[in-house]
Design an enzyme around this catalytic site. Structure first.
Site, short mmCIF file in Angstrom:
data_model
loop_
_atom_site.label_atom_id
_atom_site.label_comp_id
_atom_site.label_asym_id
_atom_site.label_seq_id
_atom_site.Cartn_x
_atom_site.Cartn_y
_atom_site.Cartn_z
CD GLU A 71 -3.11 -0.47 0.17
OE1 GLU A 71 -3.27 -0.12 -1.03
OE2 GLU A 71 -3.60 -1.47 0.67
CB THR B 12 4.48 0.40 -2.66
OG1 THR B 12 3.37 -0.37 -3.14
CG2 THR B 12 4.76 0.04 -1.22
CG ASP B 13 0.37 2.90 -6.59
OD1 ASP B 13 0.56 3.78 -5.71
OD2 ASP B 13 -0.72 2.74 -7.17
N GLY C 145 -16.31 5.34 -2.65
CA GLY C 145 -15.73 5.80 -1.39
C GLY C 145 -15.38 4.70 -0.41
N GLY D 248 -12.75 2.51 -0.95
CA GLY D 248 -11.36 2.09 -1.12
C GLY D 248 -11.21 0.89 -2.04
CB SER E 290 -12.41 6.25 -9.95
OG SER E 290 -11.28 5.92 -9.21
CG ASP F 124 -6.33 1.89 -7.50
OD1 ASP F 124 -5.73 1.01 -6.85
OD2 ASP F 124 -6.68 2.97 -7.02
C1 GLA Z 1 -5.24 4.67 -4.06
C2 GLA Z 1 -4.49 5.02 -5.35
C3 GLA Z 1 -3.47 3.93 -5.70
C4 GLA Z 1 -2.59 3.59 -4.50
C5 GLA Z 1 -3.44 3.35 -3.25
C6 GLA Z 1 -2.61 3.14 -2.02
O1 GLA Z 1 -6.05 3.55 -4.28
O2 GLA Z 1 -5.39 5.17 -6.41
O3 GLA Z 1 -2.71 4.35 -6.80
O4 GLA Z 1 -1.62 4.58 -4.29
O5 GLA Z 1 -4.32 4.42 -3.01
O6 GLA Z 1 -1.88 1.95 -2.11
#
Ligand code: GLA
Length: 370
Positions: free
Chosen positions: A31, A33-34, A119, A121, A125, A169
């Site tokens: 999480e 990290t991307d 909303g 998580g 989107s 995502d």
């Molecule tokens: C959101 C962002 C992702 C990622 C996560 C955290 O979902 O869209 O790109 O950074 O938060 O891991």
């Protein structure tokens, strides 16, 4: 009944030409990290965005949605995309990015229906962006592969909508499936699908908390990671490993904690992949727990409601581990539970949470979802 709920033909007076779908995702570990070029391990969830589409010859783009937020019907002219601060921006983002890539996007009618809760998580989107890119690929016979679909979706969200997100995502919505975890290197976009352990199942519970300040805090975290990387003299935190611990510890707070989260989280993703391959659910659960502590204490993206859900899940028998999933500041937790136990664990966690007045959690994935 709203117009969008009636189906494409009732709304637009003619049948749809193409249909495309894309799932939401839950991230197992990796999480925040991307956007530092690191590793992530998401999987697809059963909830999806579904888009029916048909071309128009007058350049008008008309969209009907069941996810009403700022109007169930909105339209714009292809080639005249302009950000409005509404959900239609995700649609405009895709058409604008395709056009930049030389695709002559015509007008079209589209009906969007999504079961991915907003909303929570779980990347509603990204599932919308990828479903629309797929629908346009089908409608226009474009030769675009699935990684490219994810790149287009990411550019739409990052450049057009203006959300400084990483690539996890969109890659998950485009490439993940429900039976495997997508082990992704976000620097190269190289990926591998790792079969999920048959003896465990995932339980996802939404806290019902979605903080207004989440997008501002997300930007702050991203900027802190960039500052930490610059202070360590590397392009991204991905370029630092555990051997740099003394140098990380000497960074000014909170950059020391932020960098420590990213570096240890990248190592945890690699360890999680090894644990899945070895069928070691105990180890995988420990890594979930350690990831949560790191997000709570070092990256500071948790909230008390989420910590309570994680603690009460961990206190249940048959739970290997639990953690906040997604960007944080509310949203959902993911727990790794013994197969067959998700319904019981989910009920216990939801009931414990509701003992505080005003709190209501919802099971979104796992066991018998209502
Ligand atoms: C959101 C962002 C992702 C990622 C996560 C955290 O979902 O869209 O790109 O950074 O938060 O891991």
């Amino acid at each position: 009944m709203t117009a969008a709920a009636q189906g494409f033909e009732a709304v637009f007076g003619r049948p749809a030409k193409r249909l495309a779908e894309a799932p939401g995702r839950v991230n197992l570990i990796g999480e925040h990290t991307d956007y530092s070029g690191g590793y992530v391990l998401p999987t697809a969830i059963p909830q999806k965005t579904r888009i029916e589409i048909a071309p128009r010859d007058d350049g008008l783009v008309r969209i009907a949605t069941t996810n009403v937020d700022g109007g169930a019907h909105l339209s714009f002219r292809a080639g005249e995309e302009a950000r409005r601060g509404l959900w239609i921006d995700y649609v405009q983002g895709i058409t604008a990015v395709l056009r930049q890539r030389g695709v002559a996007v015509p007008g079209f009618d589209a009906r969007i229906a999504s079961t991915v809760p907003l909303g929570s998580g779980l990347s509603s989107s990204a599932s919308l962006l990828v479903a629309l890119a797929r629908a346009l690929r089908a409608m226009l016979d474009l030769t675009i592969d699935d990684v490219d679909i994810a790149r287009i979706a990411h550019a739409a969200e990052h450049d057009f909508v203006g959300a400084p997100v990483g690539t996890m995502d969109q890659m998950a919505a485009s490439l993940a499936d429900e039976n495997t975890a997508l082990f992704l290197d976000t620097r190269t976009l190289a990926f591998e699908r790792i079969p999920l352990p048959a003896q465990a199942e995932l339980l996802v519970i939404n806290s019902g908390v979605a903080h207004q300040h989440a997008s501002g805090d997300y930007k702050t975290r991203r900027a802190e990671c960039e500052r930490a990387a610059a202070a360590l003299g590397v392009p991204q935190l991905r370029d630092v490993d555990a051997a740099a611990e003394p140098r990380i510890a000497s960074l000014p707070p909170p950059l020391d904690r932020r960098a420590r989260h990213v570096v240890t989280e990248n190592a945890r993703v690699l360890a999680a992949v090894a644990a899945i391959r070895a069928g070691d659910l105990g180890r995988l659960g420990e890594l979930f727990d350690a990831s949560h502590r790191s997000m709570r204490d070092d990256f500071e993206v948790s909230v008390p409601e989420i910590d309570d859900l994680v603690e009460s899940a961990r206190a249940q028998p048959d739970v290997f581990g639990a953690r906040l999933t997604g960007g944080g500041f509310g949203g959902s937790i993911v727990a790794l539970v013994k197969r067959g136990s998700a319904t019981k664990v989910g009920r216990a966690v939801v009931d414990a949470y509701a003992r505080v007045p005003g709190r209501r959690a919802t099971v979104l994935v796992g066991g018998l979802v209502p």
